[in-house]
Motif scaffolding. Structure first.
Motif, mmCIF file in Angstrom:
data_model
loop_
_atom_site.group_PDB
_atom_site.id
_atom_site.type_symbol
_atom_site.label_atom_id
_atom_site.label_comp_id
_atom_site.label_asym_id
_atom_site.label_seq_id
_atom_site.Cartn_x
_atom_site.Cartn_y
_atom_site.Cartn_z
ATOM 1 N N ILE A 272 21.997 34.353 31.497
ATOM 2 C CA ILE A 272 21.292 33.455 31.058
ATOM 3 C C ILE A 272 22.077 32.110 30.481
ATOM 4 N N ARG A 273 23.256 32.559 29.695
ATOM 5 C CA ARG A 273 23.806 31.342 29.304
ATOM 6 C C ARG A 273 24.623 30.476 30.409
ATOM 7 N N LEU B 19 6.172 29.226 31.513
ATOM 8 C CA LEU B 19 5.535 30.431 30.682
ATOM 9 C C LEU B 19 3.897 30.155 30.750
ATOM 10 N N LEU B 20 3.494 29.159 31.121
ATOM 11 C CA LEU B 20 2.035 28.886 31.294
ATOM 12 C C LEU B 20 1.640 29.935 32.520
ATOM 13 N N ASP B 21 2.465 29.647 33.398
ATOM 14 C CA ASP B 21 2.092 30.355 34.736
ATOM 15 C C ASP B 21 2.163 31.995 34.587
ATOM 16 N N GLU B 22 3.061 32.317 33.738
ATOM 17 C CA GLU B 22 3.211 33.823 32.989
ATOM 18 C C GLU B 22 2.063 34.163 32.524
ATOM 19 N N GLU C 284 15.253 36.876 22.103
ATOM 20 C CA GLU C 284 16.058 36.385 23.130
ATOM 21 C C GLU C 284 15.639 35.137 23.856
ATOM 22 N N LYS C 285 14.343 34.800 23.736
ATOM 23 C CA LYS C 285 13.731 33.555 23.941
ATOM 24 C C LYS C 285 14.176 32.377 23.145
ATOM 25 N N GLY C 286 14.021 32.977 21.936
ATOM 26 C CA GLY C 286 14.426 31.875 20.903
ATOM 27 C C GLY C 286 16.051 31.631 20.901
ATOM 28 N N ASP C 287 16.876 32.490 21.189
ATOM 29 C CA ASP C 287 18.284 32.534 21.476
ATOM 30 C C ASP C 287 18.546 31.419 22.780
ATOM 31 N N ILE C 288 17.615 31.381 23.473
ATOM 32 C CA ILE C 288 17.877 30.453 24.733
ATOM 33 C C ILE C 288 17.761 29.098 24.150
ATOM 34 N N ILE D 10 15.455 28.025 36.236
ATOM 35 C CA ILE D 10 14.383 28.521 35.290
ATOM 36 C C ILE D 10 13.599 29.380 35.969
ATOM 37 N N ASP D 11 13.339 29.166 37.316
ATOM 38 C CA ASP D 11 12.614 30.337 37.963
ATOM 39 C C ASP D 11 13.209 31.932 37.944
ATOM 40 N N GLY D 12 14.680 31.661 37.805
ATOM 41 C CA GLY D 12 15.362 33.092 37.883
ATOM 42 C C GLY D 12 15.259 33.626 36.557
ATOM 43 N N ILE D 13 14.860 33.097 35.397
ATOM 44 C CA ILE D 13 14.720 33.811 34.193
ATOM 45 C C ILE D 13 13.300 34.269 34.032
ATOM 46 N N ASN D 14 13.107 35.526 33.875
ATOM 47 C CA ASN D 14 12.056 36.247 33.447
ATOM 48 C C ASN D 14 11.621 36.327 32.217
#
Length: 583
Positions: free
Chosen positions: A5-6, A39-42, A141-145, A129-133
């Motif tokens: 992700i990094r 995120l809205l799609d998810e 983890e999301k916050g760390d991003i 971005i699409d490659g990040i689930n």
């Protein structure tokens, strides 16, 4: 955050930079838009699943013909068609069609502009971005991003705005101890760092198994483990497959680390599994910022930390016409944490009339906002420029007088000059105060004037000389870590002692005390309110700092006297010679 992700984030920022989106604030905002759309799609996938399980369709974000605005429907497009569709149709749908049912989303996209104009750049960023689930990632983890992206803001201090270092935020949160049910407010929230740290603090407090983390982060701790085990970066132990991201630290490793580095500053994190009511916790966090870009970044920071409906507004807290509603202006908060911008002067006509100062300087106005917004019994910790502590204008003196006489000023923490590098080198301090539940009586200003009895109150001073980072060495956009040099853990220990006395017996010695020669220079001291009032409410820590006496000379006094007589004789002879010359 794992290495893959990094790398994705690094590739995204590199592509944007090469594509002409070079301002970190701008490219973080642009990334925020796209992450939000993903995120809205998810979220829509979750709503569809819930709707099917409940036997109905549920309320959807993209009903019927709006399906085409979903990330998953347009992400395969490319070229000018992609840019135009996202810019003109997707953003328009978000800002207008969701206004009624999802106003927080509509507000986020209001006036949003897609500044990635190169179709190939946009396509590459979308693919990364699409490659990040995100659904598989926890709030941490999301916050760390996003925290990782925010480190890029080191190059963009504008108008006195800059990100407060984590070690200072963590310290301030611990000083005011927010709890579940407290309303928490930052009137100049920037990236929402104080609100995120407050959330972490409360979640840890209401967790079955909180964990202790160094202020340098979990990855720093893993690196320390690698060093201890003799492992290279990105190399797994014991010859296992993989890149080493799955290293699990042995139990008690943080305790062993603290034994080696006693001054290591830490904080606690937890999943909040014992939080009584998540919606109430979510609804208790408030922030606003005058910049719409910052508002969006703060909102996304909260969303990725699990607070999708954060009370984040674009508003100027100093102005009657700044965007705050009457309800906002009437609301009082139990906890206020902030590091407002120090620069700027507001036109007198725009300034709120209810503030306890007639100054036009933003630093005084923001302090006035916090004094006004604090609920009875509430507590506040705020970063202020040191000039506010000793400024001699009538506005400075009067606001400090009100802070001391009408509020309960508990402490002034002096911060090192380099604490905000690389943004700025300005010298600052932290004020910690409470609002009494009943109005305080005025100070006795002269004998027999019939005044009141709070002249026995004391104010605590603590001087931080080291905060865990080198004040002079900058590397990778930030200061180099020096975990063995940090006064903050000691300050927090002393604070607990102070608190246990109900803030009546501050640690350290009294202001102006002359300490014996050879005594270690004090880090903390206190002064009575009466003494401070006599000094025109000057709150500069150095003004009250106890001094250490110089050692008496050990030389033979006879020899010293003879040397002094010799010096005087030479001066006398020189003066006689000079007198002859001028006669």
């Amino acid at each position: 955050m794992n290495t893959e992700i990094r790398r994705k984030l690094d590739r995204i920022t590199d592509v944007l930079w090469a594509g002409g989106v070079t301002n970190p604030v701008t490219y973080i905002e642009q990334i925020s838009y796209l992450i939000y759309l993903k995120l809205l799609d998810e979220e829509e996938n979750s709503r569809e699943l819930q709707g099917r399980l409940a036997g109905g369709n549920g309320r959807r974000l993209f009903p019927d013909q709006a399906e085409r605005y979903r990330w998953s429907k347009w992400r395969f497009n490319s070229g000018e068609k992609l840019v135009k569709f996202v810019r003109d149709e997707v953003f328009n749908y978000m800002a207008n069609s969701l206004l009624k049912d999802e106003p927080h989303i509509a507000e986020y996209f209001r006036d949003a502009v897609l500044e990635i104009v190169d179709p190939n750049v946009l396509k590459q960023v979308i693919d990364e971005i699409d490659g990040i689930n995100f659904r598989k990632l926890g709030p941490d983890e999301k916050g760390d991003i996003f925290e990782y992206l925010l480190t890029h803001l080191g190059q963009s201090a504008l108008n006195g705005q800059f990100r407060t270092p984590r070690q200072i935020r963590a310290m301030m949160v611990e000083l005011v101890e927010p709890d579940f049910g407290d309303t928490v407010y930052d009137p100049a929230c920037g990236t929402a760092g104080f609100l995120i740290d407050t959330l972490d603090y409360v979640l840890a407090k209401y967790s079955e198994k909180p964990v202790e983390v160094p202020i340098y982060g979990e990855e720093w701790m893993v690196d320390k483990y690698r060093e201890k085990m003799g492992l290279k970066k990105n190399c797994p132990p014991n010859g296992r497959a993989g890149n080493g991201d799955d290293i699990e630290l042995p139990p008690g490793f943080i305790e062993k680390l603290k034994q080696q580095i006693p001054k290591l500053q830490t904080y606690r994190k937890g999943n909040g599994d014992k939080v009584p009511n998540w919606e109430l916790l979510e609804a208790s966090l408030y922030g606003n910022d005058v910049s719409r870009q910052m508002m969006r970044i703060a909102t996304m920071n909260m969303v990725l930390h699990g607070v999708p409906r954060a009370n984040i507004k674009r508003a100027n807290a100093l102005s009657d016409l700044g965007g705050l509603s009457d309800e906002d202006l009437r609301r009082r908060y139990k906890v206020i944490l902030s590091n407002p911008p120090f620069a700027g002067v507001l036109p007198k006509e725009s300034i709120r009339k209810d503030l306890p100062t007639n100054s036009k300087k933003s630093e005084l106005l923001f302090l006035g906002v916090m004094m006004e917004a604090l609920a009875p019994g509430g507590r506040c910790a705020v970063v202020v420029p040191e000039g506010l502590l000793f400024g001699s204008t009538s506005a400075h003196v009067e606001l400090r007088r009100k802070l001391i006489e009408e509020y309960n000023l508990l402490a002034i923490v002096s911060l090192p000059a380099g604490v905000f590098k690389p943004y700025a080198g300005v010298k600052t301090g932290v004020l910690v105060f409470r609002r009494p539940t009943t109005p305080s009586l005025p100070l006795l200003t002269k004998e027999g004037d019939g005044g009141r009895s709070n002249d026995q109150r004391k104010i605590w001073f603590y001087e931080i000389k080291n905060d865990g980072f080198d004040p002079d060495k900058i590397s990778g956009g930030g200061r180099v870590e020096t975990p063995e040099l940090n006064d903050i853990p000691d300050l927090l220990r002393q604070w607990k002692t102070y608190k246990s006395s109900d803030f009546t017996a501050p640690p350290g010695v009294e202001a102006g005390t002359l300490l014996e020669a050879g005594t270690e220079e004090p880090k903390c001291w206190w002064a009575t309110v009466e003494r401070i009032a006599a000094e025109d409410y000057n709150l500069a820590a150095g003004r009250y700092k106890p001094q250490v006496a110089e050692k008496a000379p050990t030389d033979d006094p006879t020899q010293l006297i003879c040397e002094t007589i010799g010096v005087e004789q030479r001066i006398t002879e020189a003066l006689r010679k000079l007198l002859k010359d001028v006669e």
